[in-house]
Design a protein around this motif. Structure first.
Motif, mmCIF file in Angstrom:
data_model
loop_
_atom_site.group_PDB
_atom_site.id
_atom_site.type_symbol
_atom_site.label_atom_id
_atom_site.label_comp_id
_atom_site.label_asym_id
_atom_site.label_seq_id
_atom_site.Cartn_x
_atom_site.Cartn_y
_atom_site.Cartn_z
ATOM 1 N N ASN A 12 0.807 -0.970 -0.317
ATOM 2 C CA ASN A 12 0.027 -0.071 0.332
ATOM 3 C C ASN A 12 0.937 1.358 -0.253
ATOM 4 O OD1 ASN A 12 -2.524 -1.317 -0.374
ATOM 5 N ND2 ASN A 12 -2.349 -1.620 1.311
ATOM 6 N N VAL A 13 2.218 0.972 -0.482
ATOM 7 C CA VAL A 13 3.000 2.312 -0.489
ATOM 8 C C VAL A 13 3.456 2.208 -2.149
ATOM 9 C CG1 VAL A 13 4.791 3.501 -0.323
ATOM 10 C CG2 VAL A 13 3.339 2.544 1.798
ATOM 11 N N PRO A 14 3.457 3.392 -2.958
ATOM 12 C CA PRO A 14 4.211 3.218 -4.459
ATOM 13 C C PRO A 14 5.264 3.185 -3.930
ATOM 14 C CG PRO A 14 2.837 5.346 -3.762
ATOM 15 C CD PRO A 14 3.072 4.747 -2.209
ATOM 16 N N PRO A 15 6.007 2.362 -5.409
ATOM 17 C CA PRO A 15 6.864 2.241 -5.029
ATOM 18 C C PRO A 15 7.732 2.859 -5.415
ATOM 19 C CG PRO A 15 5.568 1.201 -7.604
ATOM 20 C CD PRO A 15 4.990 1.576 -7.201
ATOM 21 N N LEU A 16 7.762 3.685 -6.023
ATOM 22 C CA LEU A 16 8.457 4.591 -6.608
ATOM 23 C C LEU A 16 9.010 5.787 -4.831
ATOM 24 C CD1 LEU A 16 9.718 6.151 -8.466
ATOM 25 C CD2 LEU A 16 7.659 7.721 -8.742
ATOM 26 N N VAL A 17 8.213 5.458 -3.644
ATOM 27 C CA VAL A 17 8.526 6.212 -2.501
ATOM 28 C C VAL A 17 9.848 5.599 -1.625
ATOM 29 C CG1 VAL A 17 7.279 6.140 -0.471
ATOM 30 C CG2 VAL A 17 5.967 7.498 -2.382
ATOM 31 N N TYR A 50 13.218 6.131 -4.100
ATOM 32 C CA TYR A 50 13.064 7.104 -3.259
ATOM 33 C C TYR A 50 13.413 7.512 -1.956
ATOM 34 C CZ TYR A 50 11.452 11.028 -6.805
ATOM 35 O OH TYR A 50 11.445 11.333 -7.687
ATOM 36 N N PHE A 51 13.025 6.353 -1.367
ATOM 37 C CA PHE A 51 13.627 6.379 -0.122
ATOM 38 C C PHE A 51 14.950 5.408 0.168
ATOM 39 C CE2 PHE A 51 13.803 5.193 4.879
ATOM 40 C CZ PHE A 51 12.935 5.590 5.331
ATOM 41 N N PHE A 68 17.596 8.407 -1.663
ATOM 42 C CA PHE A 68 17.979 9.837 -1.329
ATOM 43 C C PHE A 68 17.784 9.219 0.190
ATOM 44 C CE2 PHE A 68 16.156 10.388 -5.952
ATOM 45 C CZ PHE A 68 17.204 10.614 -6.236
ATOM 46 N N ALA A 69 17.049 8.691 0.864
ATOM 47 C CA ALA A 69 16.550 9.031 2.004
ATOM 48 C C ALA A 69 17.936 8.107 3.004
ATOM 49 C CB ALA A 69 15.828 8.529 2.796
ATOM 50 N N TYR A 80 10.083 -4.641 -3.161
ATOM 51 C CA TYR A 80 8.834 -4.156 -3.164
ATOM 52 C C TYR A 80 8.069 -5.808 -3.677
ATOM 53 C CZ TYR A 80 4.703 -2.439 -5.851
ATOM 54 O OH TYR A 80 3.367 -2.165 -6.184
ATOM 55 N N LEU A 98 11.065 1.764 -13.539
ATOM 56 C CA LEU A 98 11.113 3.281 -12.526
ATOM 57 C C LEU A 98 12.608 3.105 -12.055
ATOM 58 C CD1 LEU A 98 8.097 2.657 -10.385
ATOM 59 C CD2 LEU A 98 8.366 3.877 -12.335
ATOM 60 N N ILE A 127 15.029 6.775 -12.971
ATOM 61 C CA ILE A 127 14.444 8.126 -12.419
ATOM 62 C C ILE A 127 15.790 8.123 -11.242
ATOM 63 C CG2 ILE A 127 12.896 8.756 -10.114
ATOM 64 C CD1 ILE A 127 10.779 7.330 -11.955
#
Lengths: 247, 222
Positions: free
Chosen positions: B64-69, B72-73, B76-77, B98, B162, B165
């Motif tokens: 229930n969380v987009p794969p792109l998030v 990014y996590f 980038f995080a 995922y 993806l 990106i």
């Protein structure tokens, strides 16, 4: 943890929730359009004319083999090249609709084919026109059966709007990137944004769960009536609550 | 001289390089997500309360969380927490985390579909545990699990786009670079799309062939 201090400011929350609102708006447009187009395409894919079926099924098979991100890039960069003035929101909505329609059409087609042929024949023998029988007898039953996969496909579509952030759609993920670039707190910001997505998508997936026929109890009638669902003799016969004993 | 698909024809080595990166990343994350999914199902079965709780939580959160998030996590995080990964590793890690959730769900359904009575029946016929697993349980579970796993492999191959990106030079990335050089979006993205389509169709064919082979016993005449 200094990264969390940013979130003491309510305007930050409004900023992110505004992004979520954009996400929801775009996905609402995509859901409505792809449902209408997908149903038409499903009809075309079971039409009595072979060329129509061919075209519909070819569309479905081609679109399902290509990543949605490529559709977005092609629509956005290709559209601006055709002089469509490259509006990001429109591009994302168009790309997601093209993509989702193919999946919806397969889901609806499966649902229509799962409705027993006798239902159509019975409706026809009662004097329904072919389209009328579809509209009032087959389609409602099919829809009831495919509601869970339909909702799951919409979850995928909402997931897809986040890819729009890459080409600059001002939605939740894009806004969180702006935020964490300013405050240098990507861990915290992405956790918050992820949680926002989670709340929306988890609610939807619970809803899909609730509509699974096995849970509703296809034979014995639904355990819980869902107030806005049309009552159907086929699936939703009222349980006999007033039995002989209670009288 | 200009002609349709000229940027594709002229730059085919770059696109083929991208294709190889796409294949590598898809293969790596497919294998790893199968393994991780297997581990998740194992944990779920070995520890009926805590394991089930943890694995269900994992599956629900990831689905229930987009794969792109997620990407990014990781990309980038995590460096802010001191964990710097290169783009390729980040991509494989994100796709694995995922898709393992989906693999776990598919495998669980397969195990539940076979049911414990099959194992008990095989054991009571004198097969040892390994034989029962090998000749009775696994063949039945494989038939149930194979078609959804094939769909998952297709979905994974498409989701690899993806990673462009986060600057992994896969075929999507290469076509984007070429578009910004040549301003010919339609031809280049169509070429990349055709490659993904061929990969998807190929995986579909492989899945169907394997399914046919696994169910061949149903059509054997006595």
């Amino acid at each position: 943890m200094s990264g969390w201090e940013v979130f003491a400011d309510p305007s930050i929350w409004l900023f992110l929730l505004g992004g979520l609102w954009v996400t929801l708006q775009i996905s609402a447009v995509v859901i409505v359009l792809s449902f209408c187009l997908g149903t038409l395409l499903a009809l075309a894919s079971i039409a009595p004319w072979r060329p129509v079926r061919r075209v519909a099924l070819t569309y479905v098979h081609v679109v399902r083999g290509v990543p949605v991100y490529l559709f977005m890039l092609a629509v956005y960069f290709g559209g601006s090249r055709l002089g469509l003035k490259g509006d990001v929101a429109v591009s994302v909505a168009v790309a997601l609709t093209v993509y989702t329609t193919a999946y919806i059409s397969e889901i609806v087609r499966g649902g229509v084919l799962s409705v027993a042929a006798g239902q159509l024949e019975a409706a026809r023998s009662l004097g329904f026109s072919p389209l009328g029988a579809f509209r009032y007898v087959v389609f409602p039953q099919a829809l009831r059966a495919v509601l869970p996969p339909l909702i799951n496909q919409y979850i995928v579509a909402i997931n897809g709007t986040s890819i729009g952030a890459v080409i600059g759609l001002d939605e939740l993920l894009h806004r969180s990137v702006i935020l964490y670039n300013g405050h240098q707190n990507p861990i915290e910001t992405l956790l918050v944004a992820g949680s926002m997505y989670f709340v929306v998508l988890f609610t939807l997936s619970r809803l899909a769960r609730r509509f699974e026929l096995s849970r509703l109890g296809a034979q014995s009638g639904p355990r819980r009536r869902i107030w806005w669902m049309p009552r159907l003799g086929h699936f939703g016969a009222e349980p006999q609550s007033h039995s002989v004993l209670s009288r | 001289m200009d002609y349709p698909f000229r940027p594709v024809v002229q730059n085919w080595p770059a696109l083929v390089d991208g294709l190889f990166v796409t294949l590598q990343i898809a293969a790596a994350s497919l294998v790893l997500s199968l393994l991780l999914g297997l581990v998740l199902v194992g944990v779920r079965m070995l520890f009926p309360t805590v394991g089930r709780w943890l694995v269900t939580g994992y599956v629900e959160v990831i689905r229930n969380v987009p794969p792109l998030v997620l990407l990014y996590f990781i990309f980038f995080a995590l460096p802010h927490a001191g964990l710097v990964l290169d783009p390729f590793t980040s991509g494989v890690l994100g796709l694995t985390i995922y898709h393992a959730a989906f693999v776990a769900e598919v495998l669980r359904a397969g195990v539940e579909a076979v049911g414990s009575s099959q194992l008990e029946a095989a054991r009571s016929l004198g097969l040892n545990a390994a034989q029962a697993l090998r000749y009775v349980v696994l063949p039945q579970a494989a038939v149930v699990v194979l078609p959804p796993l094939g769909n998952l492999a297709i979905s994974l191959t498409k989701t690899t786009s993806l990673v462009a990106i986060i600057s992994v030079s896969d075929i999507t990335y290469q076509s984007q670079i070429l578009v910004s050089d040549t301003f010919r979006p339609f031809e280049l993205f169509a070429a990349a799309g055709a490659v993904y389509l061929c990969l998807s169709l190929g995986i579909g064919q492989i899945t169907r062939a394997a399914e046919k082979r696994l169910t061949a016993y149903r059509f054997v005449r006595a």
